[in-house]
Motif scaffolding. Structure first.
Motif, short mmCIF file in Angstrom:
data_model
loop_
_atom_site.label_atom_id
_atom_site.label_comp_id
_atom_site.label_asym_id
_atom_site.label_seq_id
_atom_site.Cartn_x
_atom_site.Cartn_y
_atom_site.Cartn_z
N THR A 186 47.33 -36.22 2.26
CA THR A 186 45.74 -35.19 2.80
C THR A 186 45.69 -34.03 1.97
O THR A 186 44.77 -33.31 2.11
CB THR A 186 46.08 -35.15 4.43
OG1 THR A 186 47.23 -34.21 4.43
CG2 THR A 186 45.95 -36.15 5.05
N TRP A 187 46.60 -33.58 1.13
CA TRP A 187 46.47 -32.63 0.12
C TRP A 187 46.74 -33.06 -1.15
O TRP A 187 47.67 -32.51 -2.03
CB TRP A 187 47.48 -31.37 0.70
CG TRP A 187 47.05 -30.70 1.82
CD1 TRP A 187 47.28 -31.01 2.97
CD2 TRP A 187 46.41 -29.45 1.98
NE1 TRP A 187 46.58 -30.23 3.79
CE2 TRP A 187 46.19 -29.12 3.20
CE3 TRP A 187 45.81 -28.56 0.87
CZ2 TRP A 187 45.53 -27.72 3.50
CZ3 TRP A 187 45.20 -27.34 1.26
CH2 TRP A 187 45.11 -27.13 2.62
N THR A 227 44.02 -29.86 -2.65
CA THR A 227 42.74 -29.71 -1.84
C THR A 227 43.00 -30.38 -0.44
O THR A 227 43.60 -31.58 -0.44
CB THR A 227 41.62 -30.30 -2.56
OG1 THR A 227 41.52 -30.02 -3.95
CG2 THR A 227 40.49 -30.19 -1.96
N GLY A 228 42.79 -29.69 0.58
CA GLY A 228 42.93 -29.64 1.77
C GLY A 228 41.85 -30.64 2.45
O GLY A 228 40.97 -30.97 1.63
N PRO A 229 42.10 -31.45 3.46
CA PRO A 229 41.18 -32.26 4.21
C PRO A 229 39.68 -31.53 4.37
O PRO A 229 38.60 -32.11 4.28
CB PRO A 229 41.55 -32.67 5.21
CG PRO A 229 42.94 -32.31 5.37
CD PRO A 229 43.21 -31.45 4.48
N ASP A 230 39.66 -30.29 4.49
CA ASP A 230 38.46 -29.55 4.70
C ASP A 230 37.78 -28.88 3.29
O ASP A 230 36.94 -28.13 3.33
CB ASP A 230 38.53 -28.33 5.81
CG ASP A 230 39.51 -27.33 5.30
OD1 ASP A 230 40.34 -27.33 4.24
OD2 ASP A 230 39.83 -26.27 6.27
N GLY A 231 38.52 -29.23 2.13
CA GLY A 231 38.04 -28.42 0.93
C GLY A 231 38.90 -27.33 0.61
O GLY A 231 38.69 -26.63 -0.70
N THR A 232 39.48 -26.80 1.39
CA THR A 232 40.54 -25.62 1.15
C THR A 232 41.36 -25.92 -0.01
O THR A 232 42.05 -27.15 -0.36
CB THR A 232 41.49 -25.19 2.35
OG1 THR A 232 40.51 -25.11 3.58
CG2 THR A 232 42.26 -23.95 1.80
N LYS A 233 41.70 -24.96 -1.24
CA LYS A 233 42.31 -25.17 -2.19
C LYS A 233 43.50 -23.96 -2.07
O LYS A 233 43.38 -22.92 -1.84
CB LYS A 233 41.50 -25.00 -3.38
CG LYS A 233 40.57 -25.99 -3.74
CD LYS A 233 39.95 -25.66 -5.20
CE LYS A 233 38.94 -26.98 -5.36
NZ LYS A 233 38.28 -26.85 -6.49
#
Length: 165
Positions: free
Chosen positions: A46-47, A67-73
């Motif tokens: 998921t990352w 990159t996380g599931p919510d778009g966080t880097k």
């Protein structure tokens, strides 16, 4: 992949993950030295990772983000301290800010990767050592152990995909 063991040693400020793969040492080494393969497993499913810089030699540096599931880097870096292909790789690993600079508050983890033949399989041992008990606890709380297991769990598919004819 078979997880042989996963061990936290607070006294030694270390975490060791031992896995085995149905492939020879040279094939397993490829998932470390090829950044396109590395980014397909470095980080939990998921990352996923993207390597922006990858200088695979002693003293070389790598820069990446997951990159996380919510778009966080989440950004990170490596400084390669030793390479003995195809059996050992050592690097310092740290978190980076948006500019790619080291985040001092997160410290540096030193990783030693050892690949060895065990019959017709390869045993991969990843030893991570920490600067302090506080840093180690912080990494464990962030899910490092589970994340490393999930990440390594993606290697089998790569090995099968890139098997020698």
């Amino acid at each position: 992949m078979t997880v042989v063991s996963s061990t936290k040693n607070l006294e030694a400020l270390s975490f060791t993950l031992v896995t085995e793969f149905d492939a020879d040492v040279k094939r397993v080494w490829q998932v470390w030295e090829d950044p396109r393969l590395l980014e397909r497993w470095w980080g939990p499913p998921t990352w996923p990772a993207t390597f922006e810089q990858f200088d695979f030699q002693r003293g070389g540096k790598a820069a990446y983000y997951m990159t996380g599931p919510d778009g966080t880097k989440a950004r990170g870096w490596w400084r390669i301290t030793a390479i003995q292909a195809p059996n050992q790789l050592e690097f310092d690993d740290g978190f980076a800010d948006g500019n790619g600079d080291h985040v001092e508050a997160m410290g540096i983890t030193h990783a030693t990767v050892t690949l060895e033949e065990v019959g017709d399989r390869t045993r991969m041992t990843v030893l991570s050592t920490f600067e302090s008990e506080e840093q180690m606890n912080q990494m464990v709380e962030m899910g490092m152990e589970e994340g490393m297991k999930e990440a390594a769990g993606q290697i089998d598919a790569l090995l099968a995909e890139h098997s020698n004819p």
